[in-house]
Write an enzyme that holds these catalytic residues in place. Structure first.
Site, PDB file in Angstrom:
ATOM      1  N   TYR A   7       0.834  -1.201   0.000  1.00 30.11           N
ATOM      2  CA  TYR A   7       0.000   0.000   0.000  1.00 30.11           C
ATOM      3  C   TYR A   7       0.869   1.252   0.000  1.00 30.11           C
ATOM      4  O   TYR A   7       0.648   2.184  -0.791  1.00 30.11           O
ATOM      5  CB  TYR A   7      -0.922  -0.012   1.212  1.00 30.11           C
ATOM      6  CG  TYR A   7      -1.910   1.136   1.248  1.00 30.11           C
ATOM      7  CD1 TYR A   7      -3.083   1.074   0.510  1.00 30.11           C
ATOM      8  CD2 TYR A   7      -1.669   2.259   2.019  1.00 30.11           C
ATOM      9  CE1 TYR A   7      -3.993   2.116   0.533  1.00 30.11           C
ATOM     10  CE2 TYR A   7      -2.568   3.310   2.048  1.00 30.11           C
ATOM     11  CZ  TYR A   7      -3.738   3.233   1.310  1.00 30.11           C
ATOM     12  OH  TYR A   7      -4.622   4.289   1.329  1.00 30.11           O
ATOM     13  N   LYS A  51       0.970   3.934  -3.184  1.00 37.58           N
ATOM     14  CA  LYS A  51       0.528   5.319  -3.024  1.00 37.58           C
ATOM     15  C   LYS A  51       1.678   6.301  -3.227  1.00 37.58           C
ATOM     16  O   LYS A  51       1.489   7.387  -3.802  1.00 37.58           O
ATOM     17  CB  LYS A  51      -0.115   5.500  -1.653  1.00 37.58           C
ATOM     18  CG  LYS A  51      -1.421   4.736  -1.471  1.00 37.58           C
ATOM     19  CD  LYS A  51      -2.465   5.138  -2.506  1.00 37.58           C
ATOM     20  CE  LYS A  51      -3.821   4.508  -2.220  1.00 37.58           C
ATOM     21  NZ  LYS A  51      -4.849   4.932  -3.213  1.00 37.58           N
TER      22      LYS A  51
END
Length: 257
Positions: free
Chosen positions: A161, A165
């Site tokens: 994650y 991002k």
């Protein structure tokens, strides 16, 4: 007396915005906000039924398109359908994201890593590939990639994650450099924790999520989806006409510590 609600400006009147991951959560809130500001929206999501339900709710200036953003042919078709329906495209919000899986580099399943990267980062690349020429043909517009505070401040056991991002934030900067000459502004928008169903993967309910996650934010609470949508509408609008290549943190102060 309760103060009257502030009127929503019509900053997106006549503008067409394609939103990925639009069927729920932040994406749905952004679709509603764009419509409330006079825009037209293509609600793009892998969940065809939920996207169609949202489009019906929003009315005749909304379109639903089923699309897996990992599939280049499906992405091309989604952009083509949007162009055929509305005749132009002025904005993109890439909000699609995979369910996150906990893991360090030593224990995360490689397939889970690929899913996270493919949906968030490669998905943004693929959608932008077909959207940029269409926005340029219309004289320019705005692209918003939805990042996270964890693009700047890492959290444990979330390597996929965090990496996805962070990649999105820098992708936006690189695209801003490449496409400024075409009148296209590109920014990322990085929320803190937001009260959406995504949090229910880890918390029994949103009240528990707020109690657990809120104190990590300087404002002492998690965000509501409408607060993220308001920031996205700003970046899509002419009010942000001199904003490009930046990451707008809407994180209640999480990354300020």
């Amino acid at each position: 007396m309760t103060p009257a609600p502030k009127p929503v400006p019509a900053r997106l009147a006549g503008k067409v915005v394609l939103i990925t991951g639009a069927a729920s959560g932040i994406g749905a809130a952004i679709a509603r906000r764009c419509m409330s500001e006079g825009g037209k929206v293509a609600c793009v999501d892998q969940n065809a039924e939920a996207a169609a339900t949202l489009a019906v709710e929003l009315g005749p200036d909304a379109l639903s398109v089923q699309c897996d953003v990992r599939d280049i042919d499906a992405v091309r078709q989604a952009v083509d359908v949007t162009r055929e329906r509305f005749g132009r495209l002025d904005g993109l919000v890439h909000n699609a994201a995979a369910p996150s899986t906990d893991g360090t580099v030593t224990d995360l399943d490689p397939d889970k890593w690929r899913l996270e990267i493919d949906v968030s980062l490669t998905g943004a690349f693929l959608v932008s590939k077909f959207v940029v020429p269409l926005i340029a043909d219309g004289g320019g517009g705005s692209i918003v990639l939805i990042g996270s505070q964890f693009a700047r401040v890492a959290v444990g056991k979330a390597v996929a994650y965090c990496a996805a991002k962070a990649g999105l934030v820098h992708l936006a900067k690189a695209m801003a450099v490449d496409h400024a000459g075409q009148g296209i502004r590109v920014n990322s928008l990085s929320p803190g924790a937001v009260a959406t169903a995504r949090l229910l993967q880890r918390w029994p309910d949103l009240d528990a999520a707020d109690a657990g996650l809120g104190p990590a934010h300087l404002l002492g609470r998690i965000a509501q989806p409408d607060e993220i949508a308001a920031a996205a509408a700003f970046l899509l609008s002419a009010d942000a006409s001199f904003v490009t290549g930046t990451d707008l943190l809407v994180d209640g102060g999480y990354a300020a510590r």
